[in-house]
Each structure stands twice: as C-alpha cells, then as structure tokens.
Design a protein around this motif. Structure first.
Motif, PDB file in Angstrom:
ATOM      1  N   GLY A 251      46.629  42.798   4.255  1.00  0.00           N
ATOM      2  CA  GLY A 251      46.192  43.736   3.234  1.00  0.00           C
ATOM      3  C   GLY A 251      45.131  44.727   3.649  1.00  0.00           C
ATOM      4  O   GLY A 251      44.588  45.435   2.791  1.00  0.00           O
ATOM      5  N   ARG A 252      44.826  44.810   4.937  1.00  0.00           N
ATOM      6  CA  ARG A 252      43.814  45.759   5.421  1.00  0.00           C
ATOM      7  C   ARG A 252      44.474  46.683   6.443  1.00  0.00           C
ATOM      8  O   ARG A 252      44.070  46.804   7.581  1.00  0.00           O
ATOM      9  N   GLU A 253      45.539  47.353   5.968  1.00  0.00           N
ATOM     10  CA  GLU A 253      46.400  48.123   6.856  1.00  0.00           C
ATOM     11  C   GLU A 253      45.661  49.256   7.574  1.00  0.00           C
ATOM     12  O   GLU A 253      45.887  49.488   8.769  1.00  0.00           O
ATOM     13  N   ARG A 254      44.806  49.980   6.868  1.00  0.00           N
ATOM     14  CA  ARG A 254      44.118  51.105   7.504  1.00  0.00           C
ATOM     15  C   ARG A 254      43.147  50.621   8.569  1.00  0.00           C
ATOM     16  O   ARG A 254      43.088  51.189   9.663  1.00  0.00           O
ATOM     17  N   GLU A 255      42.391  49.566   8.274  1.00  0.00           N
ATOM     18  CA  GLU A 255      41.494  48.991   9.286  1.00  0.00           C
ATOM     19  C   GLU A 255      42.290  48.504  10.495  1.00  0.00           C
ATOM     20  O   GLU A 255      41.891  48.712  11.641  1.00  0.00           O
ATOM     21  N   GLY A 256      43.411  47.848  10.216  1.00  0.00           N
ATOM     22  CA  GLY A 256      44.235  47.328  11.297  1.00  0.00           C
ATOM     23  C   GLY A 256      44.748  48.438  12.191  1.00  0.00           C
ATOM     24  O   GLY A 256      44.750  48.315  13.429  1.00  0.00           O
ATOM     25  N   LEU A 257      45.189  49.541  11.588  1.00  0.00           N
ATOM     26  CA  LEU A 257      45.701  50.664  12.369  1.00  0.00           C
ATOM     27  C   LEU A 257      44.600  51.279  13.225  1.00  0.00           C
ATOM     28  O   LEU A 257      44.795  51.536  14.424  1.00  0.00           O
ATOM     29  N   GLU A 258      43.445  51.501  12.634  1.00  0.00           N
ATOM     30  CA  GLU A 258      42.350  52.112  13.392  1.00  0.00           C
ATOM     31  C   GLU A 258      41.918  51.231  14.559  1.00  0.00           C
ATOM     32  O   GLU A 258      41.647  51.718  15.661  1.00  0.00           O
ATOM     33  N   LEU A 259      41.871  49.925  14.330  1.00  0.00           N
ATOM     34  CA  LEU A 259      41.451  49.017  15.388  1.00  0.00           C
ATOM     35  C   LEU A 259      42.504  48.950  16.490  1.00  0.00           C
ATOM     36  O   LEU A 259      42.175  48.888  17.688  1.00  0.00           O
ATOM     37  N   THR A 260      43.772  48.974  16.125  1.00  0.00           N
ATOM     38  CA  THR A 260      44.840  48.926  17.118  1.00  0.00           C
ATOM     39  C   THR A 260      44.854  50.201  17.951  1.00  0.00           C
ATOM     40  O   THR A 260      45.097  50.158  19.168  1.00  0.00           O
ATOM     41  N   GLN A 261      44.593  51.328  17.326  1.00  0.00           N
ATOM     42  CA  GLN A 261      44.498  52.585  18.077  1.00  0.00           C
ATOM     43  C   GLN A 261      43.315  52.536  19.050  1.00  0.00           C
ATOM     44  O   GLN A 261      43.431  52.966  20.207  1.00  0.00           O
ATOM     45  N   ALA A 262      42.186  51.997  18.586  1.00  0.00           N
ATOM     46  CA  ALA A 262      41.013  51.887  19.447  1.00  0.00           C
ATOM     47  C   ALA A 262      41.278  50.946  20.620  1.00  0.00           C
ATOM     48  O   ALA A 262      40.800  51.176  21.739  1.00  0.00           O
ATOM     49  N   ALA A 263      42.054  49.884  20.370  1.00  0.00           N
ATOM     50  CA  ALA A 263      42.375  48.933  21.438  1.00  0.00           C
ATOM     51  C   ALA A 263      43.184  49.603  22.536  1.00  0.00           C
ATOM     52  O   ALA A 263      42.935  49.402  23.736  1.00  0.00           O
ATOM     53  N   LEU A 264      44.159  50.416  22.151  1.00  0.00           N
ATOM     54  CA  LEU A 264      44.973  51.122  23.139  1.00  0.00           C
ATOM     55  C   LEU A 264      44.118  52.065  23.966  1.00  0.00           C
ATOM     56  O   LEU A 264      44.274  52.158  25.191  1.00  0.00           O
TER      57      LEU A 264
ATOM     58  N   GLY B 247      43.501  43.636  15.026  1.00  0.00           N
ATOM     59  CA  GLY B 247      44.145  44.696  14.257  1.00  0.00           C
ATOM     60  C   GLY B 247      45.454  44.225  13.648  1.00  0.00           C
ATOM     61  O   GLY B 247      45.773  44.533  12.488  1.00  0.00           O
ATOM     62  N   TYR B 248      46.232  43.462  14.410  1.00  0.00           N
ATOM     63  CA  TYR B 248      47.491  42.909  13.923  1.00  0.00           C
ATOM     64  C   TYR B 248      47.225  41.974  12.741  1.00  0.00           C
ATOM     65  O   TYR B 248      47.929  42.016  11.725  1.00  0.00           O
ATOM     66  N   HIS B 249      46.198  41.138  12.874  1.00  0.00           N
ATOM     67  CA  HIS B 249      45.831  40.217  11.800  1.00  0.00           C
ATOM     68  C   HIS B 249      45.450  40.990  10.534  1.00  0.00           C
ATOM     69  O   HIS B 249      45.895  40.654   9.422  1.00  0.00           O
ATOM     70  N   LEU B 250      44.645  42.031  10.676  1.00  0.00           N
ATOM     71  CA  LEU B 250      44.221  42.805   9.512  1.00  0.00           C
ATOM     72  C   LEU B 250      45.410  43.519   8.870  1.00  0.00           C
ATOM     73  O   LEU B 250      45.531  43.554   7.640  1.00  0.00           O
TER      74      LEU B 250
ATOM     75  N   TRP C  31      44.387  33.614  16.969  1.00  0.00           N
ATOM     76  CA  TRP C  31      45.822  33.626  16.679  1.00  0.00           C
ATOM     77  C   TRP C  31      46.236  32.346  15.956  1.00  0.00           C
ATOM     78  O   TRP C  31      46.972  32.381  14.971  1.00  0.00           O
ATOM     79  N   ILE C  32      45.752  31.207  16.435  1.00  0.00           N
ATOM     80  CA  ILE C  32      46.088  29.916  15.844  1.00  0.00           C
ATOM     81  C   ILE C  32      45.528  29.809  14.427  1.00  0.00           C
ATOM     82  O   ILE C  32      46.207  29.345  13.506  1.00  0.00           O
ATOM     83  N   ALA C  33      44.271  30.241  14.238  1.00  0.00           N
ATOM     84  CA  ALA C  33      43.663  30.179  12.907  1.00  0.00           C
ATOM     85  C   ALA C  33      44.424  31.059  11.923  1.00  0.00           C
ATOM     86  O   ALA C  33      44.634  30.682  10.763  1.00  0.00           O
ATOM     87  N   SER C  34      44.851  32.229  12.361  1.00  0.00           N
ATOM     88  CA  SER C  34      45.627  33.113  11.497  1.00  0.00           C
ATOM     89  C   SER C  34      46.937  32.442  11.098  1.00  0.00           C
ATOM     90  O   SER C  34      47.348  32.489   9.934  1.00  0.00           O
ATOM     91  N   ASP C  35      47.587  31.785  12.052  1.00  0.00           N
ATOM     92  CA  ASP C  35      48.844  31.096  11.768  1.00  0.00           C
ATOM     93  C   ASP C  35      48.627  29.936  10.803  1.00  0.00           C
ATOM     94  O   ASP C  35      49.510  29.612  10.004  1.00  0.00           O
ATOM     95  N   ALA C  36      47.449  29.320  10.866  1.00  0.00           N
ATOM     96  CA  ALA C  36      47.136  28.202   9.973  1.00  0.00           C
ATOM     97  C   ALA C  36      46.704  28.666   8.589  1.00  0.00           C
ATOM     98  O   ALA C  36      46.472  27.846   7.701  1.00  0.00           O
ATOM     99  N   GLY C  37      46.589  29.975   8.388  1.00  0.00           N
ATOM    100  CA  GLY C  37      46.169  30.494   7.095  1.00  0.00           C
ATOM    101  C   GLY C  37      44.677  30.562   6.906  1.00  0.00           C
ATOM    102  O   GLY C  37      44.200  30.730   5.784  1.00  0.00           O
ATOM    103  N   CYS C  38      43.914  30.452   8.004  1.00  0.00           N
ATOM    104  CA  CYS C  38      42.447  30.501   7.945  1.00  0.00           C
ATOM    105  C   CYS C  38      41.975  31.870   8.427  1.00  0.00           C
ATOM    106  O   CYS C  38      41.527  32.047   9.567  1.00  0.00           O
ATOM    107  N   GLY C  39      42.110  32.869   7.560  1.00  0.00           N
ATOM    108  CA  GLY C  39      41.860  34.242   7.960  1.00  0.00           C
ATOM    109  C   GLY C  39      40.441  34.531   8.382  1.00  0.00           C
ATOM    110  O   GLY C  39      40.206  35.258   9.360  1.00  0.00           O
ATOM    111  N   ALA C  40      39.454  34.001   7.653  1.00  0.00           N
ATOM    112  CA  ALA C  40      38.060  34.271   7.999  1.00  0.00           C
ATOM    113  C   ALA C  40      37.713  33.692   9.366  1.00  0.00           C
ATOM    114  O   ALA C  40      37.023  34.312  10.171  1.00  0.00           O
ATOM    115  N   GLU C  41      38.216  32.479   9.641  1.00  0.00           N
ATOM    116  CA  GLU C  41      37.977  31.865  10.951  1.00  0.00           C
ATOM    117  C   GLU C  41      38.643  32.674  12.061  1.00  0.00           C
ATOM    118  O   GLU C  41      38.097  32.822  13.157  1.00  0.00           O
TER     119      GLU C  41
END
Length: 416
Positions: free
Chosen positions: A232-245, A225-228, A186-196
């Motif tokens: 720009g990876r909306e479909r991956e994010g949706l599929e992962l969020t559904q799997a998480a639920l 999933g939220y990060h994705l 979460w912190i890395a995403s907020d810092a703009g370090c997406g790969a990390e």
C-alpha cells in the motif's frame, strides 16, 4: 497505518501461523477453544477477527496456549506486543530490531568494536550460514524461518560490536550483516511481519553502505521498495526502487541490473504506470544479455532468464494482458522446480487470474484450487494473500459451476 494497527496485524499473522501449524481451520480452532473452555461463545468469525488484527484475545489466551501447545507466557508476550507495549516483542521474530538499530538515524555507523580479535575465517563461516539461510528460503516459508533468520542477524551484529578486527574484516562483517538484513527482511515480509521486515532492510542498508558495497545497498533498497510497493505504499516503493537502480550504477553486474530493473517494472506496475513498467521489463532482458562486466555476487544465484519471464508474466497479468501472460506462465511452470512450493503457488495464482481475465473461468478455477490447497500447507502471508486475490477474481464467475464450487469450498478464506 498506525504502529499499533501494524502490531495487531502482525500478531494476527502470528496466530494464523500457529493455527495452520496445528492443522486446523478457523472453524476447527473455534470448536477446539469451546471444548477447552467448556463454553460455546467462540465462533469462527471471532477467530477471523483475531487473525485480521481487528481484536486481540485476552481471556482466551490460556485456552489458546492449551490448544496450540505453546507457553502461555509466549502468547501473553505476543498479545502485549499487539496492544502496543513498547517493551514487548513478537515471538517468532525472537525480538524486534530496536535494540540493533543505532539511536537516532538508522543509517548512522554501528557501534565501534571491542573484545576478542577475529579474522577472515570468521567472516567466511558467517557467509556460509547466510547462504544456507538463503537456500532454506527456497524451499521453506517465512513463518518457518523467521526465528532462525533474526537469531542469525542479532548474533552477527553482536559479533561485530563485541570483537576486534582489521579494516578488511570489518568490511567483510558489515557486508554479511547487510546480506543477513536482506534475507531476514524478505523472510519477515513473507511471514506477514511488515514492521520487522522494514527494520531489517534498513539495518542492512546501514551496514552495506558502511561496507562500501553499492550493489548490496541497491539490493537492500530495491527489496525494501518491493516490500513497500506490495503493502500500500506504491509511491514510496517506486521512488526507493528508482534510487536503488541509480545507486547500483551502470557498471553493476549484468545480473543484478536485470534484477533491479525487474523490481522497477513491478513498482511502476503497482503505481499504475504501464508504459514505464514495460520499458523496464525490456531493459531487464537487455541487461541480462550483456556478456561483459563484473561477475555477479553470490546472493544473486537465483536470478535467471526464467525469473525474468515470471516477472514479465506477473506484470502482464496486473496490466490485464492475459494473452501475453498465460503462455509465459504455463511454459515456466511446466519446467519450474516443484520443491519451491511457495513460488509455484504464487506463480499459479497469477496464472489463475490471467486465465480469468482471458475468460477461461473453468481453467482459472482449476488453478485456483491448486493454489489454495498448496497455500494451506505454507506459513507464508504472501501465498495466503494471493489465494484471497484469486478467490476475489473468481467471484466474477459465480455463475460457472467450477468457479462456484471453488468459492463454496474456500470462500471462507475471504473472511480470514
């Protein structure tokens, strides 16, 4: 996006954090570099290219080190990372997580422990540090916390690998590594370090799954999933969020189900699926109303009806339903903890957009100014991106004096 492009963008975010911490605008940094070098060949546009990741400075690194008062070696290491040197790491994250991830499958078990024996007291101490990091994230931004977050994560993995412990302690350590992976991501995403961020989340998923904590696995997977979805990876994010639920299951604590459903609503929204998004919002509130079931885990302390209302308003804003979004945001912001500056700035950004959608450009401009003024003091890529989004929306009202004034004062940020 290629790995090299991702590294360049992360390096650009790193330079932008150094600049903000120095209290300079892009134009002021360009002027300082010209003064330090005795030339006039650097412009604000060139600084903007560096921060966007379009270019990596080379001969200017010594002067950047002087102006930012950081070591030249640190900047050279960062530039090598941006150029794709696989042995280089990005300063601020302490290191990439490549040395922490198992070879091959990232979900493979972590290495077997060996060495000194530890017990429940060690796990309790680690849990306290993890929770302290979460509390710090409530009031600080990603750029301020990324180094300590990754330092804690590396230390926890090293502790697990280099110690002997019982099965119960083993599960406790793995659960804390999972929680650290989530907050570090979460912190890395907020810092703009997406790969990390993605590496941290995947390491956390591996640890949480080995610990047998399905709800924590769902927390990590939905966070990823939220990060994705936001990158720009909306479909991956949706599929992962559904799997998480699905991973959490119907018997998960009510508060966590509400959180996962809220993230599912956002993923549907980002994927352009309005009706499923609205259904998920309703299900999130219904889950929150459930009185029975197991208690919520400690990491869910921040999930509340207020936070659900914020997500409602964000979804309504993205779906261009300002009459529903504006009163919700105004109500929640009127009672939101002002010490949580990043969240206040983010929520005001959605209010500004919703007001613009409601054809209230004067009020939108007033909110936009507050968003941008606050964002300038935060080392958060999330708030910086939202400030740019608000400015883009105001461009539709350039004929309105208040909007035109904000664009005149801050329009340069659209080029950053």
């Amino acid at each position: 996006m290629s790995n090299t492009n991702e590294r360049r963008r992360e390096f650009g975010a790193y330079l932008a954090r150094l600049r903000r911490h120095s209290g300079r605008s892009q134009a002021q940094l360009a002027a300082a570099l010209c003064a330090a070098s005795g030339t006039h060949s650097i412009t604000r546009n060139e600084v903007s290219r560096w921060e966007r990741g379009a270019r990596v400075p080379d001969t200017w690194l010594p002067f950047l080190a002087v102006v930012f008062d950081v070591s030249l070696r640190e900047l050279e290491q960062a530039a090598a990372y941006a150029r794709g040197d696989t042995l280089a790491t990005l300063p601020g994250a302490a290191a990439t997580l490549a040395d922490l991830l198992p070879d091959g499958d990232v979900l493979a078990p972590l290495a077997a422990p060996c060495g000194r024996r530890i017990g429940a007291t060690t796990v309790e101490g680690l849990a306290a540090r993890v929770h302290g990091l979460r509390l710090a994230d409530d009031v600080l931004s990603g750029g301020d916390l990324i180094a300590p977050a990754f330092r804690e994560l590396r230390a926890a993995v090293r502790l697990y690998r280099e110690s002997e412990h019982s099965d119960d302690t083993d599960r406790g350590l793995l659960a804390q590594i999972g929680e650290l992976g989530q907050i570090a991501g979460w912190i890395a995403s907020d810092a703009g370090c997406g790969a990390e961020a993605e590496r941290a989340y995947r390491l956390g998923i591996s640890a949480a799954r080995q610990a047998g904590d399905g709800v924590l696995v769902a927390q990590l997977a939905s966070s990823l999933g939220y990060h994705l979805s936001n990158n720009g990876r909306e479909r991956e994010g949706l599929e992962l969020t559904q799997a998480a639920l699905a991973e959490a299951g119907p018997d998960a604590p009510a508060v966590t189900r509400a959180l996962f459903l809220d993230r599912l609503a956002w993923a549907h929204t980002q994927a352009g699926e309005a009706q499923p998004a609205l259904r998920a919002l309703g299900e999130a509130h219904a889950a929150m109303d459930t009185a029975d079931g197991p208690p919520a885990p400690s990491w869910a302390y921040w999930v509340s009806r207020e936070e659900l209302e914020i997500m409602d308003a964000r979804v309504f804003t993205e779906l261009r339903r300002p009459l529903r979004a504006v009163p919700l945001l105004q109500d929640v912001l009127g009672r939101y903890d002002a010490t949580h500056a990043r969240e206040v700035a983010l929520y005001r950004s959605w209010l500004a957009v919703a007001l613009a959608d409601a054809n209230e450009p004067e009020q939108a401009a007033e909110e936009a100014r507050q968003v941008i003024d606050t964002s300038g003091d935060l080392s958060s890529e999330r708030t910086a991106a939202r400030a740019r989004a608000v400015l883009h929306r105001l461009k539709e009202y350039e004929d309105v004096a208040e909007a035109r004034e904000v664009l005149s004062d801050y329009g340069r940020l659209l080029l950053a």
